[in-house]
Design a protein around this motif. Sequence first.
Motif, PDB file in Angstrom:
ATOM      1  N   LEU A  99      33.502  45.268  32.586  1.00  0.00           N
ATOM      2  CA  LEU A  99      34.748  45.692  31.951  1.00  0.00           C
ATOM      3  C   LEU A  99      35.888  45.812  32.956  1.00  0.00           C
ATOM      4  CD1 LEU A  99      33.478  48.472  29.525  1.00  0.00           C
ATOM      5  CD2 LEU A  99      34.388  46.235  28.894  1.00  0.00           C
ATOM      6  N   LEU A 100      35.578  46.264  34.151  1.00  0.00           N
ATOM      7  CA  LEU A 100      36.614  46.521  35.150  1.00  0.00           C
ATOM      8  C   LEU A 100      36.960  45.306  36.013  1.00  0.00           C
ATOM      9  CD1 LEU A 100      35.523  50.064  36.296  1.00  0.00           C
ATOM     10  CD2 LEU A 100      37.566  49.464  34.990  1.00  0.00           C
ATOM     11  N   GLU A 101      36.064  44.367  36.126  1.00  0.00           N
ATOM     12  CA  GLU A 101      36.296  43.221  37.013  1.00  0.00           C
ATOM     13  C   GLU A 101      37.541  42.407  36.652  1.00  0.00           C
ATOM     14  OE1 GLU A 101      33.952  39.431  38.930  1.00  0.00           O
ATOM     15  OE2 GLU A 101      32.861  40.850  37.694  1.00  0.00           O
ATOM     16  N   PRO A 102      37.774  42.060  35.386  1.00  0.00           N
ATOM     17  CA  PRO A 102      38.992  41.303  35.070  1.00  0.00           C
ATOM     18  C   PRO A 102      40.268  42.071  35.391  1.00  0.00           C
ATOM     19  CG  PRO A 102      37.455  41.253  33.231  1.00  0.00           C
ATOM     20  CD  PRO A 102      36.927  42.227  34.218  1.00  0.00           C
ATOM     21  N   VAL A 103      40.245  43.375  35.214  1.00  0.00           N
ATOM     22  CA  VAL A 103      41.412  44.188  35.537  1.00  0.00           C
ATOM     23  C   VAL A 103      41.655  44.170  37.040  1.00  0.00           C
ATOM     24  CG1 VAL A 103      42.372  46.527  35.475  1.00  0.00           C
ATOM     25  CG2 VAL A 103      41.069  45.661  33.514  1.00  0.00           C
ATOM     26  N   GLN A 104      40.587  44.294  37.806  1.00  0.00           N
ATOM     27  CA  GLN A 104      40.704  44.255  39.260  1.00  0.00           C
ATOM     28  C   GLN A 104      41.217  42.903  39.729  1.00  0.00           C
ATOM     29  OE1 GLN A 104      38.664  42.513  41.690  1.00  0.00           O
ATOM     30  NE2 GLN A 104      39.645  43.511  43.417  1.00  0.00           N
ATOM     31  N   GLN A 105      40.756  41.812  39.106  1.00  0.00           N
ATOM     32  CA  GLN A 105      41.214  40.478  39.489  1.00  0.00           C
ATOM     33  C   GLN A 105      42.711  40.321  39.211  1.00  0.00           C
ATOM     34  OE1 GLN A 105      38.710  37.773  37.330  1.00  0.00           O
ATOM     35  NE2 GLN A 105      37.039  37.916  38.796  1.00  0.00           N
ATOM     36  N   ARG A 106      43.155  40.806  38.072  1.00  0.00           N
ATOM     37  CA  ARG A 106      44.575  40.680  37.719  1.00  0.00           C
ATOM     38  C   ARG A 106      45.429  41.528  38.659  1.00  0.00           C
ATOM     39  NH1 ARG A 106      46.853  38.443  32.867  1.00  0.00           N
ATOM     40  NH2 ARG A 106      49.010  38.134  33.437  1.00  0.00           N
ATOM     41  N   LEU A 107      44.944  42.714  39.011  1.00  0.00           N
ATOM     42  CA  LEU A 107      45.647  43.568  39.963  1.00  0.00           C
ATOM     43  C   LEU A 107      45.737  42.896  41.323  1.00  0.00           C
ATOM     44  CD1 LEU A 107      46.896  46.344  40.636  1.00  0.00           C
ATOM     45  CD2 LEU A 107      44.590  47.158  41.106  1.00  0.00           C
TER      46      LEU A 107
END
Length: 118
Positions: A99-107
């Motif tokens: 769940l958190l990986e795509p958010v981290q990638q976009r950040l």
Amino acid sequence: MTFPTFPPGIPPPDSEEIAAAPLEQLRLCLHQLPAAAGNLVELGALGRQLSRCHAELDALLLQGTIDLRAAHLGLQALLTLLQGRDEPLLFSSEEALALLEPVQQRLQLGLQRINRVF
């Protein structure tokens, strides 16, 4: 859970990223401006180069800001999902990471774009 609008991964740097930072290019153009004051051909070329530098700076800052905003919205959505639950959470750390990986990638992508300015 996947987020189709997020990039699949961070792309490797290309030759443009290795070149001088846009802000440095802008400084170099501005230093050349007094020497080109009497030459219309040089002034025209310098004006076009300044315009390209400005457009690149603007694009990087805008894209970086959009990426940071998207990451922020992704985190807000996850927090809302987690806070709105009445029952205990029953998912593994691998699922939480997914769940958190795509958010981290976009950040990370947004920060890379903004850091390219300097």
